[in-house]
Design a protein around this motif. Structure first.
Motif, mmCIF file in Angstrom:
data_model
loop_
_atom_site.group_PDB
_atom_site.id
_atom_site.type_symbol
_atom_site.label_atom_id
_atom_site.label_comp_id
_atom_site.label_asym_id
_atom_site.label_seq_id
_atom_site.Cartn_x
_atom_site.Cartn_y
_atom_site.Cartn_z
ATOM 1 N N LEU A 334 74.230 7.640 11.161
ATOM 2 C CA LEU A 334 73.605 7.404 12.596
ATOM 3 C C LEU A 334 72.018 7.539 12.485
ATOM 4 O O LEU A 334 71.271 6.556 13.227
ATOM 5 N N SER A 335 71.559 8.321 11.661
ATOM 6 C CA SER A 335 70.187 8.532 11.466
ATOM 7 C C SER A 335 69.441 7.112 10.856
ATOM 8 O O SER A 335 68.491 6.712 11.222
ATOM 9 N N GLU A 336 70.266 6.528 9.777
ATOM 10 C CA GLU A 336 70.053 5.340 9.182
ATOM 11 C C GLU A 336 69.779 4.173 10.261
ATOM 12 O O GLU A 336 69.008 3.391 10.154
ATOM 13 N N ALA A 337 70.888 4.317 11.165
ATOM 14 C CA ALA A 337 71.040 3.317 12.129
ATOM 15 C C ALA A 337 69.685 3.245 13.040
ATOM 16 O O ALA A 337 69.008 2.515 13.285
ATOM 17 N N MET A 338 69.381 4.453 13.232
ATOM 18 C CA MET A 338 68.328 4.938 14.105
ATOM 19 C C MET A 338 66.844 4.419 13.580
ATOM 20 O O MET A 338 66.176 3.656 14.101
ATOM 21 N N LEU A 339 66.835 4.717 12.487
ATOM 22 C CA LEU A 339 65.628 4.351 11.692
ATOM 23 C C LEU A 339 65.703 2.717 11.488
ATOM 24 O O LEU A 339 64.536 2.081 11.568
ATOM 25 N N ASP A 340 66.771 2.008 11.413
ATOM 26 C CA ASP A 340 66.624 0.682 11.180
ATOM 27 C C ASP A 340 66.198 -0.243 12.552
ATOM 28 O O ASP A 340 65.816 -1.236 12.460
ATOM 29 N N SER A 341 66.625 0.795 13.511
ATOM 30 C CA SER A 341 66.408 0.010 14.809
ATOM 31 C C SER A 341 65.071 0.149 15.338
ATOM 32 O O SER A 341 64.597 -0.302 16.387
ATOM 33 N N LEU A 342 64.293 1.072 14.841
ATOM 34 C CA LEU A 342 62.888 1.351 15.238
ATOM 35 C C LEU A 342 62.103 0.044 14.837
ATOM 36 O O LEU A 342 62.109 -0.597 13.946
#
Length: 357
Positions: A334-342
């Motif tokens: 989830l964290s990686e997905a959030m970072l990639d969406s920034l």
């Protein structure tokens, strides 16, 4: 009976030999021992017509006397063998009259109790009482043999010099021809060492059980058919089963469905002596349907000859750890997905300047 060998047609097969020996009359009487004819008493006369009624009565009585003498000799021989066997028997033999007075003891009685035959004869078996038995036991014993039945049991007795021993005892009544109980025969053996060994074994098993049940892992043994032959309390608690269910419990009963085929194959390969991983993880299944992640160690179980007779295993519940790992992985994803969406450039490097992400 043949009173005319020369002319009696029944004697044709033997006539020539009989006449050559001077026989003119003959008589044969059976010798009967224990209801069986064991031979004949044969009488020959050089005079034809010798065997009249008076002679036959006397000879018949003589044959009966001979049969009786042979019967007595047989009984004496049997009695001698029986007496020798009792005298040399390693078990104690005691014979009492109907009132319990000792009339005979064999040497094994002396060896076991310490009382010489002279000291025991005329006495009563109560001389061996230790006081360790409840009076009810003796009442039951006497009620049983008094009713003409045999009694079998164990008594803790006291030897002449005071030491205790455990006696395995059988008492049987002896009846006369009228069916009256006239004597009692007691056959016993000293089982003290056996009882001590059994008690030591029970103590050892109890200690082992306490040790096994205090181990945090679920320990169990599967036989060659995959049935649970042994399990500690932790196994019962882990899988939610009762001890009474163990004889019917199979691999399929505590393993999640998708793991059953693989674990059954591994079990069979271990029985064949093949190299199989001993340490691995699998999903177990409780009786209430709840799944468990388990870390297990399984090794072959060998008998004294080295033959594989089953497997022994130790399972540890790692469900919480697996759930925590899954939670970390989900959080990381989830964290990686959030970072990639920034909508910004994001990067991470270590102290040497090497990019990590």
């Amino acid at each position: 009976i043949c009173n005319d060998i020369e002319h009696d047609p029944r004697m044709a097969p033997w006539r020539d030999d009989a006449l050559a020996r001077g026989y003119r009359a003959s008589a044969a009487f059976p010798l009967v021992v224990s209801g069986k004819t064991v031979g004949t008493f044969n009488i020959y006369s050089s005079e034809p017509g010798f065997f009249d009624d008076q002679e036959l009565r006397l000879l018949d009585e003589m044959a009966m006397d001979l049969s009786f003498a042979m019967e007595m000799a047989r009984l004496e021989d049997v009695g001698l063998r029986l007496a020798t066997a009792i005298e040399q028997s390693p078990v104690s033999v005691t014979i009492t009259d109907a009132d319990g007075r000792i009339e005979y003891v064999n040497p094994a009685f002396t060896r076991i109790t310490g009382y010489a035959a002279e000291e025991a004869l005329g006495g009563n078996p109560r001389m061996l009482k230790s006081g360790k038995q409840e009076p009810a036991l003796y009442r039951e014993l006497w009620a049983t043999i008094g009713a003409g039945q045999s009694w079998h049991g164990e008594l803790v007795n006291r030897r002449k010099h005071g030491s205790l021993y455990t006696q395995e005892l059988t008492i049987a009544p002896v009846r006369d021809a009228a069916g009256r109980v006239t004597h009692f025969v007691a056959i016993s053996q000293d089982v003290t060492e056996r009882k001590q060994a059994e008690e030591a074994l029970r103590d050892s098993e109890a200690r082992l059980r306490r040790i096994v049940d205090n181990i945090h892992d679920a320990l169990y043994v599967d036989d060659v058919n995959g049935k649970v032959a042994f399990a500690n309390d932790q196994f019962l608690a882990l899988f939610g089963v009762e001890r009474a269910q163990l004889p019917d419990l199979d691999i399929e009963d505590y393993v999640a469905p998708e793991w059953r085929t693989a674990l059954r194959e591994r079990h069979e390969r271990r029985l064949r002596g093949e190299a199989v991983p001993t340490h691995f993880e699998y999903e177990g299944l409780r009786q209430d349907g709840r799944r468990l992640w388990l870390e297990t160690t399984v090794v072959p179980l060998l008998d004294d000859s080295g033959r594989v007779v089953g497997t022994q295993a130790a399972d540890r519940d790692i469900t919480a750890r697996k759930q925590a790992q899954e939670a970390i992985l989900k959080e990381k994803a989830l964290s990686e997905a959030m970072l990639d969406s920034l909508p910004v450039i994001f990067y991470l490097f270590d102290h040497t300047g090497r990019f990590l992400r």
